[in-house]
Motif scaffolding. Structure first.
Motif, short mmCIF file in Angstrom:
data_model
loop_
_atom_site.label_atom_id
_atom_site.label_comp_id
_atom_site.label_asym_id
_atom_site.label_seq_id
_atom_site.Cartn_x
_atom_site.Cartn_y
_atom_site.Cartn_z
N VAL A 15 6.83 -13.23 -9.54
CA VAL A 15 6.69 -13.54 -8.50
C VAL A 15 7.26 -12.43 -7.74
O VAL A 15 6.60 -12.09 -6.43
N PRO A 16 8.54 -11.61 -8.04
CA PRO A 16 8.72 -10.62 -7.18
C PRO A 16 7.69 -9.55 -7.12
O PRO A 16 7.59 -8.96 -6.11
N ILE A 17 7.07 -9.24 -8.08
CA ILE A 17 6.10 -8.22 -8.05
C ILE A 17 4.66 -8.71 -7.19
O ILE A 17 4.37 -7.86 -6.30
N ALA A 18 4.52 -9.94 -7.26
CA ALA A 18 3.43 -10.41 -6.36
C ALA A 18 3.64 -10.33 -4.90
O ALA A 18 2.93 -9.90 -4.22
N VAL A 19 5.02 -10.70 -4.82
CA VAL A 19 5.33 -10.57 -3.12
C VAL A 19 5.26 -9.47 -2.71
O VAL A 19 5.01 -9.02 -1.54
N GLY A 20 5.93 -8.35 -3.53
CA GLY A 20 5.65 -6.86 -3.27
C GLY A 20 4.49 -6.28 -3.02
O GLY A 20 4.19 -5.73 -2.04
N ILE A 21 3.45 -6.72 -3.94
CA ILE A 21 2.27 -6.37 -3.82
C ILE A 21 1.54 -6.97 -2.39
O ILE A 21 0.84 -6.39 -1.60
N ALA A 22 1.92 -8.23 -2.22
CA ALA A 22 1.36 -8.83 -0.95
C ALA A 22 1.69 -8.42 0.21
O ALA A 22 0.96 -8.03 1.39
N LEU A 23 3.09 -7.64 0.33
CA LEU A 23 3.53 -7.00 1.36
C LEU A 23 3.11 -5.83 1.60
O LEU A 23 2.67 -5.60 2.81
N PHE A 24 2.79 -5.13 0.71
CA PHE A 24 1.89 -4.07 0.65
C PHE A 24 0.64 -3.93 1.26
O PHE A 24 0.42 -3.16 2.37
N ILE A 25 -0.16 -4.88 0.76
CA ILE A 25 -1.48 -5.23 1.22
C ILE A 25 -1.33 -5.64 2.75
O ILE A 25 -2.16 -4.93 3.65
N SER A 26 -0.37 -6.54 3.37
CA SER A 26 -0.50 -6.95 4.42
C SER A 26 0.12 -6.25 5.48
O SER A 26 -0.19 -6.34 6.73
N HIS A 27 1.22 -5.39 5.09
CA HIS A 27 2.08 -4.57 6.14
C HIS A 27 2.31 -3.34 5.85
O HIS A 27 2.74 -2.59 6.78
N TYR A 28 1.72 -2.65 4.83
CA TYR A 28 2.15 -1.18 4.67
C TYR A 28 0.68 -0.28 4.30
O TYR A 28 0.78 0.65 4.70
N ALA A 29 -0.07 -0.70 3.44
CA ALA A 29 -1.39 -0.35 3.05
C ALA A 29 -2.24 0.01 4.36
O ALA A 29 -2.37 -0.74 5.04
N PRO A 30 -2.88 1.31 4.41
CA PRO A 30 -3.87 1.43 5.31
C PRO A 30 -4.91 0.45 5.33
O PRO A 30 -5.38 0.08 4.11
N ARG A 31 -5.51 0.16 6.20
CA ARG A 31 -7.01 -0.71 6.09
C ARG A 31 -7.90 -0.52 5.15
O ARG A 31 -8.37 -1.33 4.56
N LYS A 32 -8.16 1.00 5.00
CA LYS A 32 -9.14 1.19 4.23
C LYS A 32 -8.76 1.09 2.69
O LYS A 32 -9.55 1.01 1.83
N LEU A 33 -7.57 1.16 2.50
CA LEU A 33 -6.95 0.81 0.97
C LEU A 33 -6.60 -0.74 0.72
O LEU A 33 -6.86 -1.07 -0.11
N ALA A 34 -6.23 -1.36 2.11
CA ALA A 34 -5.82 -2.77 1.64
C ALA A 34 -6.92 -3.70 1.45
O ALA A 34 -7.03 -4.63 0.60
N ALA A 35 -8.04 -3.46 2.01
CA ALA A 35 -9.28 -4.32 1.60
C ALA A 35 -9.53 -4.18 0.19
O ALA A 35 -9.98 -5.02 -0.37
N PRO A 36 -9.88 -3.07 -0.17
CA PRO A 36 -10.27 -2.75 -1.75
C PRO A 36 -9.27 -3.49 -2.75
O PRO A 36 -9.55 -4.12 -3.59
N LEU A 37 -8.15 -3.15 -2.31
CA LEU A 37 -6.96 -3.58 -3.23
C LEU A 37 -6.93 -5.38 -3.08
O LEU A 37 -6.56 -5.57 -4.41
N ALA A 38 -7.07 -5.75 -2.14
CA ALA A 38 -7.30 -7.24 -1.88
C ALA A 38 -8.24 -7.70 -2.66
O ALA A 38 -8.28 -8.88 -3.44
N TYR A 39 -9.47 -7.01 -2.61
CA TYR A 39 -10.52 -7.58 -3.22
C TYR A 39 -10.33 -7.41 -5.31
O TYR A 39 -10.81 -8.40 -6.01
N VAL A 40 -9.64 -6.44 -5.41
CA VAL A 40 -9.27 -6.16 -6.86
C VAL A 40 -8.44 -7.30 -7.33
O VAL A 40 -8.43 -7.88 -8.21
N VAL A 41 -7.50 -7.57 -6.56
CA VAL A 41 -6.56 -8.62 -6.82
C VAL A 41 -7.19 -10.00 -6.83
O VAL A 41 -7.24 -10.87 -7.78
N ASP A 42 -8.12 -10.43 -6.10
CA ASP A 42 -8.85 -11.82 -6.11
C ASP A 42 -9.84 -11.53 -7.22
O ASP A 42 -9.90 -12.97 -7.85
N LEU A 43 -10.28 -10.55 -7.58
CA LEU A 43 -11.19 -10.45 -8.86
C LEU A 43 -10.52 -10.73 -10.11
O LEU A 43 -10.89 -11.21 -10.88
#
Length: 331
Positions: free
Chosen positions: A105-133
């Motif tokens: 849970v702590p790691i997942a919340v941290g990854i979700a915050l990074f994707i939604s609020h920290y990562a650049p859009r070019k990095l957030a989209a592929p990273l979200a796709y990998v997590v969903d995969l």
């Protein structure tokens, strides 16, 4: 004589009548209403049918048990005096799931915050796709990877924990053997539920009102302060829901646990020692070779897992409902 007039306040307005869901009379609306209502009723019927089936078969097995179903450690329904208890299975299921939740849970919340609020859009989209995969990977693949890769590499970690944290008793390794323990199962389950918790939490964080974040930034808040004061309070109920989804998978995981865990019917608080058992792993391992009474006993253990899952989800719903009421009262 001048009349004295008093300004009396108007009577309070009557509360607005509750809105009722009425059909507009169109054929499409009637069909959709019937389908949605029928789906809800069908779901309740299915849940009731499962509960009745499990209860009947479990009652037939428990009536022939020579021991105590809740406290006995042995599992031998084929003996002359059949004995089968769920104490070890309940302990292993709960402990491995708690380990998975504490790690994931702590790691997942941290990854979700990074994707939604920290990562650049070019990095957030592929990273979200990998997590969903990763959430779509079959459990048997995780199990094979855990048995061939995770178990050998965790032997070094277990030795380190035994050396430096053995004084805690929990991380003291008293038996020699490979790392096929509840601790290893908990780490594997954490990896498996990580994508689920991350995906749901990320979607919740993306729904935070933009005005709240911009107002905090305008007042001079840092990025972390915005997340702490605006994002996390808004997404707390979503995090709880995501965690319960992950916990549901951890409680009922079968093949991955059966591939990694070395089954035994002893309860040990030394989590690094090989052995243990869970409900799902025991059912998968014993069902084919069991006789009629043995299958009824396994169904009885499945009933306990069914009730445990319902209690966990019910508790999560109560927590979310209370937080919504608290937020509405403070609004």
């Amino acid at each position: 004589m001048a009349s004295i007039t008093t300004n009396t306040p108007p009577p309070p307005a009557a509360p607005a009548p509750a809105l009722r869901r009425k059909s507009t009379g169109r054929a499409g609306d009637k069909v959709f209403l019937g389908l949605s209502r029928g789906s809800g009723i069908l779901l309740l019927v299915l849940m009731a049918s499962i509960a009745i089936f499990l209860s009947v078969r479990a009652g037939m097995a428990i009536s022939k048990d020579e021991g105590n179903f809740l406290t006995t450690f042995d599992w031998d329904p084929a003996a002359q005096k059949p004995v089968f208890g769920i104490a070890v299975l309940l302990f292993g299921t709960v402990v491995s799931s708690i380990i998975a939740m504490v790690i994931a849970v702590p790691i997942a919340v941290g990854i979700a915050l990074f994707i939604s609020h920290y990562a650049p859009r070019k990095l957030a989209a592929p990273l979200a796709y990998v997590v969903d995969l990763l959430a779509a990977v079959p459990s048997i693949i995780y199990g094979i990877w855990g048995a061939l890769v995770l178990v050998p590499y965790l032997e070094g970690l277990n030795s380190w924990l035994d050396e430096y944290l053995g004084w805690t008793y929990v991380f003291e390794k008293t038996e020699v053997g490979v790392a096929r323990s509840l601790f290893t199962v908990g780490i594997l389950l954490a990896i498996m539920i990580l994508p689920i918790v991350t995906s749901v939490s990320r979607e919740v964080f993306l729904q935070v009102p933009r005005m709240n974040e911009e107002a905090a930034l305008a007042l001079g808040a840092t990025r972390w302060e915005v997340i702490r004061m605006s994002v996390l309070p808004f997404g707390r109920s979503g995090i709880i829901s995501a965690s319960m989804l992950g916990l549901g998978r951890a409680l009922g995981e079968t093949m991955a646990v059966a591939t990694v865990l070395s089954p035994s019917y002893l309860i040990s608080l030394h989590l690094l020692n090989p052995g243990g058992g869970t409900f799902a792993q025991n059912i998968a391992a014993k069902f084919d070779e069991a006789n009629q009474l043995g299958r009824d006993a396994l169904i009885a253990s499945g009933l306990v897992l069914f009730v445990l899952t319902l209690l966990v989800n019910g508790a999560a719903r109560l927590i979310i409902a209370r937080r919504k009421e608290y937020s509405g009262a403070n609004a």
